[in-house]
Scaffold this motif. Sequence first.
Motif, mmCIF file in Angstrom:
data_model
loop_
_atom_site.group_PDB
_atom_site.id
_atom_site.type_symbol
_atom_site.label_atom_id
_atom_site.label_comp_id
_atom_site.label_asym_id
_atom_site.label_seq_id
_atom_site.Cartn_x
_atom_site.Cartn_y
_atom_site.Cartn_z
ATOM 1 N N ASN A 1 -52.801 -2.459 25.902
ATOM 2 C CA ASN A 1 -51.566 -2.587 25.126
ATOM 3 C C ASN A 1 -50.498 -3.362 25.891
ATOM 4 O O ASN A 1 -49.740 -4.153 25.310
ATOM 5 C CB ASN A 1 -51.033 -1.201 24.744
ATOM 6 C CG ASN A 1 -51.892 -0.525 23.688
ATOM 7 O OD1 ASN A 1 -52.581 -1.212 22.920
ATOM 8 N ND2 ASN A 1 -51.875 0.803 23.653
ATOM 9 N N GLU A 2 -50.434 -3.125 27.222
ATOM 10 C CA GLU A 2 -49.471 -3.870 28.042
ATOM 11 C C GLU A 2 -49.772 -5.365 28.001
ATOM 12 O O GLU A 2 -48.849 -6.200 27.927
ATOM 13 C CB GLU A 2 -49.518 -3.370 29.490
ATOM 14 C CG GLU A 2 -48.942 -1.976 29.692
ATOM 15 C CD GLU A 2 -49.074 -1.523 31.139
ATOM 16 O OE1 GLU A 2 -49.299 -2.383 32.017
ATOM 17 O OE2 GLU A 2 -48.972 -0.310 31.386
ATOM 18 N N PHE B 1 -48.723 -6.760 24.605
ATOM 19 C CA PHE B 1 -47.271 -6.886 24.499
ATOM 20 C C PHE B 1 -46.778 -8.089 25.306
ATOM 21 O O PHE B 1 -45.936 -8.872 24.837
ATOM 22 C CB PHE B 1 -46.602 -5.605 24.996
ATOM 23 C CG PHE B 1 -45.110 -5.630 24.950
ATOM 24 C CD1 PHE B 1 -44.436 -5.463 23.754
ATOM 25 C CD2 PHE B 1 -44.360 -5.848 26.114
ATOM 26 C CE1 PHE B 1 -43.056 -5.502 23.696
ATOM 27 C CE2 PHE B 1 -42.978 -5.890 26.064
ATOM 28 C CZ PHE B 1 -42.322 -5.714 24.858
#
Length: 459
Positions: free
Chosen positions: A197-198, A201
């Motif tokens: 997810n990092e 993003f």
Amino acid sequence: MTSIPPEQQALEWQQLLEQFPAEVAAQVKELADIHRVTLATYFYDQMLEDQEANRFLSHDQVRTRLHGSLQQWIGQLFSASADRERLLALVAQQKQIGEIHARINIPVHVVLRGARHLKHEFLALLLRQEIASQQKLQCTRLIVATIDQSMEIMSRAYSDAHDRNSRSEEGYRLFSVAQNIGSEKERQCSAILNWENEVMFAFAMGLSSVQLPRMVSSEFGLWFRHKGAYAFEGTTETEQILQGMEHIDEELLPLFNQSDRSAEQRLQDLRNLREQTKSIIYHLNNLFEQINVLESGRDALTRMLNRKFLPVILSKEVAYALHTHRSFAVLAIDIDHFKSINDSHGHEAGDLALQQVATLLSNNCRGGDYVFRMGGEEFLILLVDINENGALGVAEKLRQQIEQERFQMPGDRMLKVTVSVGLALHDGHPDYQRLLRRADEALYEAKHGGRNRVVVARG
């Protein structure tokens, strides 16, 4: 390697010494006393030039401690007499040295190489002595036989200690995964998804590829490199996870947000990252599943099999015995007065006693036999392809080995431990529970008949 009782090792040493006249032993002792400084100096000069041995030695160590210790050892080794108590002490010393070598992980071949250097210099000194040729020959035989006897005892002690250390290391390998395998699995899978997810993003924010978080430095990456890879060492999945992380960090992430990449290519980059992440999670799940299967069948303290696989193994052996008309036996084993060990010395001492009994049982069984910890202070051994006399011999040997062993307790205390054994031979009955009941009844008789004995089930 099967352990040999100290008494037997002392007897073998006594028989060795009795082969030589007293004047020969006196000549060798005098030579060792006069030249032990020279012998120790030569030994360490040779070992310090050896690249592999030098990893375990330093000049400072030699000057401050080891040189003097070796001189003392040489003097004691060649002062041996046929007195049983002195020989038992000498055997104990060689065992202690072997255990120290195992503890600090000096390879056996390095120790044997040092012994070869020592024999070489000792014999060179002997050749310069003005004594009769026949006596010189006997002195040579005594020097070589004495050093070889010492090395054999050291090597056996090294092997036993190394086995115990391996069990401890295996325990740590599993501990390094986690005390709770289920929660650790969820934690690490979640860490992988958090990292993903990092990345997504950062990608959406338009960060350059060098600014994207690398998997190898993520929470999961750190855990796997420093704990997981050690715990699962040697498995195909471990290599695949390590290669997968490298592929992501070195090949996939550098492509992200490059100006020359089309929209379609960037979408494919994300798909490739997602597939590689899923592959890592898949391999990680496989690793945890393997640990679950393995550990649910092993006792955490002793690393012996637990009850889980006992019905399967007994059923298999009963079927094999009925098909081949061969017999097998079970030994029900109980540590005598175990409660008093816990009460008098503490539960840590009780755990150490259990671990050391387990090691002795395992080391003195054949490869095809099975050793189980049934719980508490109770063990069970399944001896395959054996008759009653053979099983009784094994049971008595185990009982004697444990009785003669000095068990290491906290604070360098030593403890004597004994066991009671109930033996039952498979008599053709298809229900293995009957066999277990007979073994338990024999064990009950052994304990109530005075303990520290073997009782064979009858009828």
